[in-house]
Scaffold this motif. Structure first.
Motif, PDB file in Angstrom:
ATOM      1  N   ASP C  53      38.407  40.248  25.139  1.00 58.25           N
ATOM      2  CA  ASP C  53      37.364  41.053  24.485  1.00 58.25           C
ATOM      3  C   ASP C  53      36.619  41.989  25.441  1.00 58.25           C
ATOM      4  OD1 ASP C  53      37.980  40.064  22.021  1.00 58.25           O
ATOM      5  OD2 ASP C  53      36.349  38.581  21.970  1.00 58.25           O
ATOM      6  N   ASP C  54      36.896  41.899  26.742  1.00 57.83           N
ATOM      7  CA  ASP C  54      36.307  42.879  27.662  1.00 57.83           C
ATOM      8  C   ASP C  54      36.867  44.255  27.300  1.00 57.83           C
ATOM      9  OD1 ASP C  54      34.988  40.929  29.012  1.00 57.83           O
ATOM     10  OD2 ASP C  54      36.140  41.066  30.875  1.00 57.83           O
ATOM     11  N   VAL C  55      36.015  45.256  27.423  1.00 53.62           N
ATOM     12  CA  VAL C  55      36.447  46.620  27.101  1.00 53.62           C
ATOM     13  C   VAL C  55      36.376  47.486  28.368  1.00 53.62           C
ATOM     14  CG1 VAL C  55      35.956  48.672  25.711  1.00 53.62           C
ATOM     15  CG2 VAL C  55      35.667  46.382  24.727  1.00 53.62           C
ATOM     16  N   TYR C  56      37.442  48.199  28.639  1.00 51.53           N
ATOM     17  CA  TYR C  56      37.469  49.055  29.821  1.00 51.53           C
ATOM     18  C   TYR C  56      37.949  50.443  29.447  1.00 51.53           C
ATOM     19  CZ  TYR C  56      37.360  44.636  32.387  1.00 51.53           C
ATOM     20  OH  TYR C  56      37.016  43.411  32.867  1.00 51.53           O
ATOM     21  N   GLU C  57      37.483  51.414  30.225  1.00 50.76           N
ATOM     22  CA  GLU C  57      38.016  52.769  30.039  1.00 50.76           C
ATOM     23  C   GLU C  57      39.257  52.951  30.888  1.00 50.76           C
ATOM     24  OE1 GLU C  57      35.095  55.783  30.710  1.00 50.76           O
ATOM     25  OE2 GLU C  57      33.625  54.715  29.469  1.00 50.76           O
ATOM     26  N   LYS C  58      40.014  53.947  30.548  1.00 52.32           N
ATOM     27  CA  LYS C  58      41.178  54.292  31.361  1.00 52.32           C
ATOM     28  C   LYS C  58      40.696  54.565  32.788  1.00 52.32           C
ATOM     29  CE  LYS C  58      44.688  57.971  31.712  1.00 52.32           C
ATOM     30  NZ  LYS C  58      46.000  57.330  31.614  1.00 52.32           N
ATOM     31  N   GLY C  59      41.414  53.973  33.752  1.00 53.50           N
ATOM     32  CA  GLY C  59      41.059  54.199  35.157  1.00 53.50           C
ATOM     33  C   GLY C  59      40.040  53.215  35.692  1.00 53.50           C
ATOM     34  N   GLU C  60      39.457  52.431  34.801  1.00 53.79           N
ATOM     35  CA  GLU C  60      38.455  51.459  35.257  1.00 53.79           C
ATOM     36  C   GLU C  60      39.139  50.213  35.821  1.00 53.79           C
ATOM     37  OE1 GLU C  60      34.380  49.523  33.472  1.00 53.79           O
ATOM     38  OE2 GLU C  60      35.551  50.759  32.127  1.00 53.79           O
ATOM     39  N   GLU C  61      38.465  49.585  36.787  1.00 55.24           N
ATOM     40  CA  GLU C  61      39.033  48.389  37.405  1.00 55.24           C
ATOM     41  C   GLU C  61      38.930  47.217  36.432  1.00 55.24           C
ATOM     42  OE1 GLU C  61      37.104  47.429  41.132  1.00 55.24           O
ATOM     43  OE2 GLU C  61      37.617  45.318  40.823  1.00 55.24           O
ATOM     44  N   PHE C  62      40.038  46.502  36.214  1.00 55.04           N
ATOM     45  CA  PHE C  62      39.971  45.364  35.289  1.00 55.04           C
ATOM     46  C   PHE C  62      40.247  44.026  35.954  1.00 55.04           C
ATOM     47  CE2 PHE C  62      44.439  44.197  34.776  1.00 55.04           C
ATOM     48  CZ  PHE C  62      45.124  45.356  35.099  1.00 55.04           C
ATOM     49  N   GLY C  63      40.632  44.057  37.217  1.00 51.13           N
ATOM     50  CA  GLY C  63      40.926  42.799  37.899  1.00 51.13           C
ATOM     51  C   GLY C  63      41.456  43.099  39.273  1.00 51.13           C
ATOM     52  N   SER C  64      41.842  42.031  39.977  1.00 49.56           N
ATOM     53  CA  SER C  64      42.398  42.260  41.310  1.00 49.56           C
ATOM     54  C   SER C  64      43.523  41.278  41.562  1.00 49.56           C
ATOM     55  CB  SER C  64      41.308  42.120  42.368  1.00 49.56           C
ATOM     56  OG  SER C  64      40.824  40.796  42.360  1.00 49.56           O
ATOM     57  N   ILE C  65      44.305  41.624  42.525  1.00 48.63           N
ATOM     58  CA  ILE C  65      45.501  40.855  42.820  1.00 48.63           C
ATOM     59  C   ILE C  65      45.496  40.628  44.332  1.00 48.63           C
ATOM     60  CG2 ILE C  65      46.819  43.012  42.886  1.00 48.63           C
ATOM     61  CD1 ILE C  65      49.096  41.610  41.565  1.00 48.63           C
ATOM     62  N   GLU C  66      45.734  39.388  44.731  1.00 48.64           N
ATOM     63  CA  GLU C  66      45.581  39.057  46.146  1.00 48.64           C
ATOM     64  C   GLU C  66      46.868  38.513  46.742  1.00 48.64           C
ATOM     65  OE1 GLU C  66      42.368  36.334  46.786  1.00 48.64           O
ATOM     66  OE2 GLU C  66      40.960  37.534  45.611  1.00 48.64           O
ATOM     67  N   SER C  67      47.178  39.008  47.936  1.00 52.88           N
ATOM     68  CA  SER C  67      48.178  38.335  48.745  1.00 52.88           C
ATOM     69  C   SER C  67      47.390  37.594  49.824  1.00 52.88           C
ATOM     70  CB  SER C  67      49.145  39.346  49.347  1.00 52.88           C
ATOM     71  OG  SER C  67      48.431  40.253  50.138  1.00 52.88           O
ATOM     72  N   VAL C  68      48.065  36.997  50.810  1.00 51.35           N
ATOM     73  CA  VAL C  68      47.336  36.189  51.781  1.00 51.35           C
ATOM     74  C   VAL C  68      46.292  37.022  52.512  1.00 51.35           C
ATOM     75  CG1 VAL C  68      47.544  34.845  53.907  1.00 51.35           C
ATOM     76  CG2 VAL C  68      49.167  34.502  52.064  1.00 51.35           C
ATOM     77  N   LYS C  69      46.662  38.249  52.862  1.00 53.06           N
ATOM     78  CA  LYS C  69      45.754  39.026  53.705  1.00 53.06           C
ATOM     79  C   LYS C  69      45.347  40.365  53.120  1.00 53.06           C
ATOM     80  CE  LYS C  69      46.512  36.500  57.821  1.00 53.06           C
ATOM     81  NZ  LYS C  69      47.587  35.965  58.565  1.00 53.06           N
ATOM     82  N   ALA C  70      45.472  40.522  51.809  1.00 61.10           N
ATOM     83  CA  ALA C  70      45.039  41.777  51.210  1.00 61.10           C
ATOM     84  C   ALA C  70      44.580  41.552  49.781  1.00 61.10           C
ATOM     85  CB  ALA C  70      46.172  42.793  51.232  1.00 61.10           C
ATOM     86  N   VAL C  71      43.687  42.414  49.338  1.00 62.72           N
ATOM     87  CA  VAL C  71      43.225  42.391  47.955  1.00 62.72           C
ATOM     88  C   VAL C  71      43.439  43.788  47.414  1.00 62.72           C
ATOM     89  CG1 VAL C  71      41.320  41.912  46.404  1.00 62.72           C
ATOM     90  CG2 VAL C  71      41.334  40.932  48.683  1.00 62.72           C
ATOM     91  N   SER C  72      44.015  43.907  46.205  1.00 63.52           N
ATOM     92  CA  SER C  72      44.147  45.227  45.593  1.00 63.52           C
ATOM     93  C   SER C  72      43.516  45.183  44.221  1.00 63.52           C
ATOM     94  CB  SER C  72      45.613  45.610  45.444  1.00 63.52           C
ATOM     95  OG  SER C  72      46.264  45.401  46.666  1.00 63.52           O
TER      96      SER C  72
END
Lengths: 485, 442, 134
Positions: C53-72
């Motif tokens: 139910d969260d609403v986001y616009e195009k281009g807005e950040e909706f989450g992140s993805i992590e490897s051991v030494k980086a976050v995107s």
């Protein structure tokens, strides 16, 4: 080997977890005698008490002795971790910090009963100001990043006092990683700025983005590429012109003691790391101490309490209405201060020689290794030099592989993948306490590794192989964290 | 200088290699107007023996607990420390290593921190612990920042019975944020009056300390109920963790974050530092946690090993969006605490806590017998407040001359509490020294 | 790391410049990250998902993805309301590495404006972009 038997090498390679040694009925503590009667407690308040294992004193000593043997320290060998200044930690300093008059001094004793401790702090303050050329200092921050936060709070308070609301801070790409995080704690939004093609920051670049909404700049000098920011005066001018302040990250002070006059560089706030430049041990990650020096116009914002003299006696005063407040439970990491003071007293004016030799060692390594490792900025460096893995990439060998292989050769790896401004960075900081022979051996080891990278790259990919443990699965550790046993 | 290994010959060979004539030439990149004109005006270098003698003089100018009877606690506690602690943390492989970024050469530090995390979680009754923060006060400030992040609300209610220095540090840390800090008053019993926040729904967190600044045990269970209803986090702070050897832990009473000072656990008072910032929480908040974490894993050959993990929360990766800026922490102090806790074991820890309790109850009773007023009735651990007769300040000064420090005058922190003194008694206070003190006071 | 020619890049999804992909089915857009993204990031250890139910616009950040030494950070290729999240990723973030277009999908969104999909890249254009950035 027979089932159930193990070699000495194996038995020291793995130490059971402490609780596996526990047996109810053992004790490693000499319990003080009870000389008063037992007083009952309200049952409703009683808990079970933590379920620590009961172990004997011998168990404790063997366990932690074995764990220590799985570690590498400066006393074990060369530890050229860039940006960390892993110099020798003199033993005599430890002895001073252990004096009973220091370890037993309660922080809330009336000042007349802590004159010795206060004098140690006052003396250290005076020496740090002499070494940096700045005007006032606080010893309260417990580490470098804590010093950065203190500095940012001072910057924030300064602008607020002057009725100016500033929301941004300029941070170059060669800054320490803690800088943006420290600035964010004060609500400042980072404005990143790229250094020039020579690895140093241009004054025009800063002037272009500096405005009256920007609180100032956080600059590390020498920077994390080990290069002196030559345009610092002009950069400071550009920042000051718009009413901003210059924060200097002094983590790399070991390059310039007695050489540069920080007070004349246009830097308004500077933190030092006593656990780097001033030889106090890192203790596997702390405790450190991160004093913050400021110029005169910022002195009134320093944290309280501050040491003052009153009728010839030292005292602690909180009477500084503009102060940012307290940033530590008491006065900072006092025993670290004792060690740093002992170091300064033992070195005297040889501190300058220490910086000179630190820079000589780094430049020597740079010259000796630049044929086998790619050197992105070939110019005179300060106390550290930064290479990359570009030449080894054609053999699909990375910085990580070379770093791990160094372990097999008996060295602690340098700092890797930092600074971010160069890809695959290998950041080497030898410090002044490594001799020419040690450095020659290190250079030879690195040359041998570069040779292996070309001819037997698998040796590097499997490294380390000589130690008690091979590469660890960090992915699994992060996917399914197991943080307690 | 004995720390500088270079001979004149080494220097000249190395200068040749880098194509410089003199050591000064290494610094030609530094503009002339940035250079220092004069020499460092520092005293001449001391020999080891001169340094010994100077430092002995400085140390001798402090009141040491062997020469003074010191009834002071208030966040810094004199306890007996087994010799093994300083011996083991003095091992250079522990003391002279850096943060364990390279796990293959740092398994000693890593395993010890993993054991520390386990003990810290047990001690506070929580799921997990970080690898340490600087001290109790900064740990509390970090806990408040964490609660603000998790709850997305911006008011924090903090008990007036939290150590005054801790409240001061929290205010310093929160000053640049738009967070509002409200203080919760105390009851006549010496505990916090939670009724004033009951029904409040706008609080990110409620902060309490138990035992509190007056040594009184707070009712965290009751507060936990209020927090649950108000959807606020319960942060429970402490300065004397030995209390959890006897009393219920904050964890079992429903705290969400437990943080405090671990100096009592084998770390000397050392004029207030270094201490040990203990920080524990519930598993579900692990990714919001500040500070380093060590996790268990395996190496390529399936052998057990330890690594720094969940580093994406930290400053060097997430930079401006990190959960904290902390980097260097109190690792060696965490090691000291681990050695201390294992030396005592479950049995020793409980027995020692009980001896501390009994001794402070002894002094409390004897003072009451002499007609001194103990104004706060709530059960206490190690510390208690005494209301002394008017003019006690003069007695206090006289006692100092007799090498007795009769507690901490509280008026500086709580102006309404004139002639109130906070006394601390630990296992280091013998009955004999308490009796001697009692004889000296009217 | 994979060469561009080795990447799996299905025809039936659209790609964003930030390496998210989007697939429209029955009025719902499924969103994930491309094979190129998962390969560059390496072993994924954690995915921070939005709430339903969260609403986001195009281009807005909706989450992140992590490897051991980086976050995107991940950005919405199309604006809209989150209707489903892939909760399997909580315990098995490696699904993104193993199956970026199927089991490793990340969220499903009810788009505000289907026309926003038109700005995304088809396979060939995406490959051209990857080549250009090399």
């Amino acid at each position: 080997m027979n089932e159930g038997k193990k070699s000495i090498a194996e038995s020291i390679s793995r130490e059971p977890l402490l609780w596996d040694r526990g047996r109810v009925g053992r004790s490693g503590f000499s319990l003080p005698k009870r000389d008063v009667e037992d007083t009952p407690i309200n049952e409703a308040l009683l808990g079970q008490g933590p379920d620590f294992p009961d172990v004997s004193e011998v168990d404790v000593v063997r366990h932690f002795t074995k764990l220590s043997q799985l570690n590498f320290g400066v006393d074990t060998g060369m530890y050229p971790l860039g940006s960390c200044t892993m110099k020798y930690n003199p033993k005599i300093n430890e002895k001073q910090a252990k004096l009973e008059g220091f370890t037993g001094a309660h922080p809330l004793l009336p000042c007349e009963l802590s004159q010795g401790a206060l004098e140690v702090m006052a003396e250290l303050e005076e020496f740090l100001l002499e070494i940096t050329g700045m005007d006032a200092v606080t010893l309260q921050p417990a580490a470098g990043a804590h010093g950065e936060l203190t500095g940012m709070l001072i910057m924030h308070a300064y602008h607020k006092f002057h009725g100016s609301h500033r929301t941004k801070i300029i941070i170059p790409d060669t800054a320490h990683g803690t800088n943006p995080a420290s600035a964010a704690l004060c609500g400042f939004k980072t404005v990143p700025v790229t250094s020039g093609p020579d690895g140093i920051l241009g004054a025009d670049t800063v002037a272009e983005i500096m405005d009256e909404e920007t609180a100032g700049i956080m600059i590390t000098n020498p920077n994390t590429l080990g290069l002196f920011e030559e345009h610092i005066l002009k950069i400071a001018e550009a920042v000051h012109e718009k009413g901003g302040l210059v924060y200097g990250d002094g983590a790399n002070m070991n390059a310039i003691m007695g050489i540069a006059d920080v007070g004349a560089l246009g830097i308004d706030i500077l933190h030092l790391n006593l656990h780097k430049t001033f030889s106090t041990p890192h203790g596997g990650g702390g405790p450190g101490s991160g004093p913050v020096c400021v110029m005169k116009n910022l002195a009134s914002f320093l944290p309280v309490p501050r040491i003052i003299t009153h009728n010839g006696e030292f005292a602690l005063s909180e009477d500084f209405p503009l102060s940012i407040g307290r940033i530590h439970g008491f006065y900072g990491n006092f025993s670290v201060m004792v060690k740093a003071l002992s170091y300064i007293l033992s070195m005297g004016s040889d501190l300058k020689k220490a910086s000179q030799l630190a820079v000589l060692n780094a430049n020597y390594i740079k010259e000796k290794l630049k044929d086998v490792l790619h050197l992105p900025f070939d110019r005179p460096c300060m106390h550290e030099c930064v290479f990359t893995d570009r030449l080894q990439q054609k053999n699909k060998i990375s910085t990580l592989d070379m770093a791990k292989r160094l372990i097999d050769y008996g060295y602690h790896p340098p700092t890797i993948y930092f600074p971010l401004v160069v890809s695959g960075a290998i950041m080497i900081e030898p410090t002044e306490t490594e001799s020419k022979e040690e450095i020659d051996n290190f250079v030879e080891a690195f040359k041998a590794i570069a040779e292996e990278a070309a001819h037997s790259p698998d040796l590097l990919r499997q490294a380390p192989t000589a130690g008690r443990i091979s590469r660890l699965d960090e992915t699994e550790a992060a996917r399914h964290p197991c943080l307690t046993g | 200088m004995r720390y500088l290994p270079h001979t004149e010959n080494d220097i000249s060979v190395m200068l040749d290699a880098v194509k410089k004539e003199t050591l000064e030439d290494l610094f030609t990149v530094i503009p002339e107007n940035c250079k220092r004109k004069d020499l460092l005006a520092l005293p001449g270098a001391l020999t080891e023996w001169e340094l010994d003698s100077l430092m002995k003089t400085r140390a001798g100018a402090n009141a040491s607990p062997t020469e003074y009877t010191v009834f002071l606690g208030a966040g810094s506690y004199n306890h007996f420390i087994p010799e093994t602690v300083s011996y083991l943390i003095g091992r250079s492989e522990f003391a002279t290593s850096y943060t364990p970024y390279q796990p293959e050469v740092s398994q000693g530090t890593l395993q010890a921190i993993y054991e520390y995390q386990t003990f810290a979680a047990m001690l506070t009754g929580m799921d997990l612990s970080n690898a340490s923060l600087y001290d109790g006060a900064t740990a509390l400030a970090e806990a408040c920042l964490m609660a603000l992040r998790i709850s997305k609300k911006n008011t924090i209610a903090i008990s007036t019975l939290i150590h005054p220095h801790y409240r001061h540090v929290v205010n310093t840390y929160l000053e640049p944020t738009d967070c509002e800090v409200i203080e919760i008053p105390m009851l006549e019993s010496g505990c916090t009056d939670f009724s004033v926040i009951s029904g409040e729904r706008e609080l990110a967190a409620v902060v309490v300390q138990s035992p509190n600044f007056f040594g009184c045990i707070e009712n965290i269970e009751e507060l936990s109920e209020i927090c649950r209803k108000g959807d606020s986090l319960l942060i429970s702070s402490f300065t004397e963790p030995l209390a959890y050897g006897l009393f219920k832990t904050p964890g079992e009473q429903g705290a969400d974050i437990v943080c405090g000072e671990g100096q009592s656990l084998g770390i000397p008072v050392s004029f207030g530092g270094p201490g040990l910032g203990i920080f524990t929480t519930r598993s579900k908040y692990v990714r919001s946690m500040p500070g380093r974490l060590v996790g268990k894993t395996k190496d390529k050959n399936g052998r057990r090993g330890f690594v720094l993990t969940l580093a994406t929360r930290e400053q060097h990766i997430r930079r401006g969006r990190a959960t904290s800026n902390i980097c260097t922490n109190s690792s060696l102090c965490a090691l000291a605490a681990t050695i201390y806790m294992s030396s005592l074991g479950k049995t020793g820890f409980r027995n020692l806590a009980k001896i501390n309790y009994d001794k402070s109850e002894y002094l409390k009773k004897k003072l009451t017998d002499k007609g001194y007023d103990i104004p706060f009735a709530a059960p206490a651990f190690n510390e208690f407040v005494v209301k002394c007769p008017d003019g006690f300040r003069h007695t206090y000064d006289e006692l100092l001359k007799k090498h007795i420090v009769a507690g901490l005058p509280l008026a500086k922190y709580y102006p309404e509490l004139t002639e109130h003194y906070l006394f601390c008694v630990t296992e280091t206070s013998s009955k004999e020294s308490m009796d001697a003190f009692l004889k000296e006071i009217p | 790391m994979k060469e561009i020619n080795d990447l799996i890049l299905p025809e039936e999804v659209l790609y964003a410049d930030d390496h998210e992909w989007a697939r429209m089915e029955d009025g719902i857009v499924t969103i994930g990250v491309s094979d190129y993204a998962q390969d560059q990031l390496g072993d994924i250890v954690y995915v921070e998902l939005p709430d339903i139910d969260d609403v986001y616009e195009k281009g807005e950040e909706f989450g992140s993805i992590e490897s051991v030494k980086a976050v995107s950070e991940m950005y919405m290729p199309v604006g809209g309301k989150v209707v489903e999240i892939n909760s399997d990723l909580e315990n098995s973030p490696e699904l993104i590495n193993q199956s970026p277009y199927d089991d490793g999908w990340i969220i499903k969104v009810l788009p505000d404006d289907e026309n926003e999909l038109d700005d995304l890249l088809e396979k060939d254009a995406y490959i051209a972009m990857l080549k250009g950035s090399e």
